[in-house]
Enzyme design. Structure first.
Site, mmCIF file in Angstrom:
data_model
loop_
_atom_site.group_PDB
_atom_site.id
_atom_site.type_symbol
_atom_site.label_atom_id
_atom_site.label_comp_id
_atom_site.label_asym_id
_atom_site.label_seq_id
_atom_site.Cartn_x
_atom_site.Cartn_y
_atom_site.Cartn_z
ATOM 1 N N ASP A 120 0.841 -1.203 0.000
ATOM 2 C CA ASP A 120 0.000 0.000 0.000
ATOM 3 C C ASP A 120 0.878 1.255 0.000
ATOM 4 O O ASP A 120 0.365 2.370 -0.088
ATOM 5 C CB ASP A 120 -1.015 -0.004 1.147
ATOM 6 C CG ASP A 120 -0.360 -0.049 2.513
ATOM 7 O OD1 ASP A 120 0.869 -0.199 2.589
ATOM 8 O OD2 ASP A 120 -1.094 0.068 3.520
ATOM 9 N N SER A 121 2.186 1.068 0.045
ATOM 10 C CA SER A 121 3.119 2.179 -0.202
ATOM 11 C C SER A 121 2.869 2.790 -1.578
ATOM 12 O O SER A 121 3.327 3.898 -1.860
ATOM 13 C CB SER A 121 4.581 1.704 -0.099
ATOM 14 O OG SER A 121 4.778 0.543 -0.888
ATOM 15 N N ASP A 167 -1.151 -6.026 -0.236
ATOM 16 C CA ASP A 167 -1.455 -5.375 1.041
ATOM 17 C C ASP A 167 -2.948 -5.119 1.161
ATOM 18 O O ASP A 167 -3.581 -4.605 0.228
ATOM 19 C CB ASP A 167 -0.742 -4.021 1.115
ATOM 20 C CG ASP A 167 0.402 -4.028 2.096
ATOM 21 O OD1 ASP A 167 0.430 -4.894 2.999
ATOM 22 O OD2 ASP A 167 1.280 -3.153 1.965
ATOM 23 N N LYS A 182 -1.303 -9.338 2.759
ATOM 24 C CA LYS A 182 -0.523 -8.925 3.935
ATOM 25 C C LYS A 182 -1.379 -7.959 4.721
ATOM 26 O O LYS A 182 -2.057 -7.107 4.147
ATOM 27 C CB LYS A 182 0.785 -8.256 3.518
ATOM 28 C CG LYS A 182 1.575 -7.700 4.709
ATOM 29 C CD LYS A 182 2.988 -7.303 4.344
ATOM 30 C CE LYS A 182 3.138 -5.930 3.756
ATOM 31 N NZ LYS A 182 2.639 -4.826 4.606
ATOM 32 N N GLU A 242 -1.400 -5.497 8.505
ATOM 33 C CA GLU A 242 -0.611 -4.953 9.604
ATOM 34 C C GLU A 242 -1.300 -5.230 10.935
ATOM 35 O O GLU A 242 -2.529 -5.210 11.018
ATOM 36 C CB GLU A 242 -0.448 -3.432 9.430
ATOM 37 C CG GLU A 242 0.336 -3.063 8.186
ATOM 38 C CD GLU A 242 0.558 -1.553 8.052
ATOM 39 O OE1 GLU A 242 0.211 -0.783 8.981
ATOM 40 O OE2 GLU A 242 1.078 -1.149 6.999
ATOM 41 N N GLU A 265 9.143 -4.435 10.407
ATOM 42 C CA GLU A 265 9.565 -3.136 9.864
ATOM 43 C C GLU A 265 10.074 -2.212 10.967
ATOM 44 O O GLU A 265 9.436 -2.051 12.021
ATOM 45 C CB GLU A 265 8.393 -2.456 9.127
ATOM 46 C CG GLU A 265 8.782 -1.071 8.594
ATOM 47 C CD GLU A 265 7.837 -0.502 7.549
ATOM 48 O OE1 GLU A 265 6.846 -1.169 7.187
ATOM 49 O OE2 GLU A 265 8.106 0.624 7.095
HETATM 50 O O1 KIV Z 1 3.524 -1.079 1.688
HETATM 51 C C1 KIV Z 1 4.661 -1.559 1.596
HETATM 52 O O2 KIV Z 1 5.385 -1.336 0.623
HETATM 53 C C2 KIV Z 1 5.116 -2.413 2.683
HETATM 54 C C3 KIV Z 1 6.543 -2.838 2.664
HETATM 55 C C4 KIV Z 1 7.427 -1.697 2.807
HETATM 56 C C5 KIV Z 1 6.826 -3.919 3.634
HETATM 57 O O3 KIV Z 1 4.368 -2.750 3.539
#
Ligand code: KIV
Length: 285
Positions: A62-63, A101, A131, A133, A200
């Site tokens: 989600d970056s 994510d 993924k 969090e 992280e």
């Molecule tokens: O959103 C993302 O890119 C991440 C990674 C940096 C682990 O969660």
């Protein structure tokens, strides 16, 4: 290849795609991983195609909210964005496991809401894992998803979706209490069945302790070499941004190279150098 005639990924027809159980199995019963797991973020089909032969896992992080959309944090990222970019990455990659994510707000309210969001992500993208969090609070959700056929990567330590409660993006675990909480979070989601765990922004002793304590592989970002694998945001390691976080190694300086290329193009257009003879269509006769 042009933008309008994409070729199928070179690895697509024959190579077997890496699976979640295969990633989990990289960490043996003795707690050792022979070769560290390689993971990078990817957000587009072409970049996925380039990264795929070298990576075990491609993460549609989600970056992308910041990297692709110029948003101030990951908080505004939507399921629609994740599904669109996730499907593009799956189209570009034929070898690596693609994990997506779960964006903020799509899984926290209830286990059922998390299942509906994760099922949509897997159906619409063709990815093989999600993924999410969180630690002890989210562990029952992880168990619920895994029991219903959704492979999950956990993510503890610095959790960017919680920026508004954490107050920033600094490394976590500097106090004893915070270090103990991160370790408890990691154990909780690992015991809930995640097949890998992103750590992280944590200090090395925490990463080493968690890596020794959990059965699944840990994948670090800003979390030292003590982890079982590493992940970076691909645009960071390629040097697409002026600012490089301390934990990132820049393997390229693409921002400068793109600037130089575009400066030359602009000068050639203005000087009527481009297009030249070589770029002209000619009649066939
Ligand atoms: O959103 C993302 O890119 C991440 C990674 C940096 C682990 O969660």
């Amino acid at each position: 290849m042009s933008t309008f005639q994409p070729e199928p990924p070179a690895t697509a027809p024959t190579a077997r795609r890496v699976t979640a159980p295969a990633i989990r199995a990289r960490k043996g019963p003795d707690g050792a991983v022979d070769t560290p797991i390689v993971m990078l973020t990817a957000y587009t089909a072409r970049m996925a195609e380039l990264l795929d032969p070298h990576c075990d896992v491609l993460l549609v992080g989600d970056s992308l909210g910041m990297v692709i959309y110029g948003l101030p944090s990951t908080v505004p990222v939507t399921l629609d964005m994740m599904c669109a970019h996730g499907a593009a990455v799956v189209r570009g990659a034929g070898h690596a496991l693609v994990a997506i994510d779960m964006p903020f707000g799509s899984y926290e309210a209830s286990r059922e809401a998390a299942f509906a969001s994760a099922a949509r992500v897997l159906k619409e993208t063709g990815a093989a894992a999600v993924k999410l969090e969180g630690g002890e609070t989210i562990a029952p959700t992880v168990a619920f998803l895994v029991a219903r056929g959704i492979p999950v990567i956990g993510h503890v330590g610095l959790t960017p979706q919680a920026v508004n409660t954490l107050g920033g993006y600094g490394a976590r675990g500097r106090s004893e209490a915070e270090a103990a909480k991160i370790a408890a979070d990691a154990r909780a989601v690992a015991d809930a069945g995640c097949f890998a765990l992103v750590l992280e922004g944590v200090l090395e002793p925490i990463a080493a302790g968690v890596t020794a304590a959990v059965a699944c592989p840990t994948i670090g970002i800003g979390a030292s070499p003590a982890c079982d694998g590493q992940v970076l945001v691909v645009d960071d390691m390629l040097g697409m941004f002026e600012r490089t976080p301390k934990f990132v190694k820049r393997y390229e300086d693409l921002a400068a190279r793109i600037g130089n290329a575009v400066e030359t193009y602009a000068a050639e257009v203005r000087g009527r150098v481009f297009p030249g003879e070589e770029q002209l269509y000619r009649s066939k006769t």
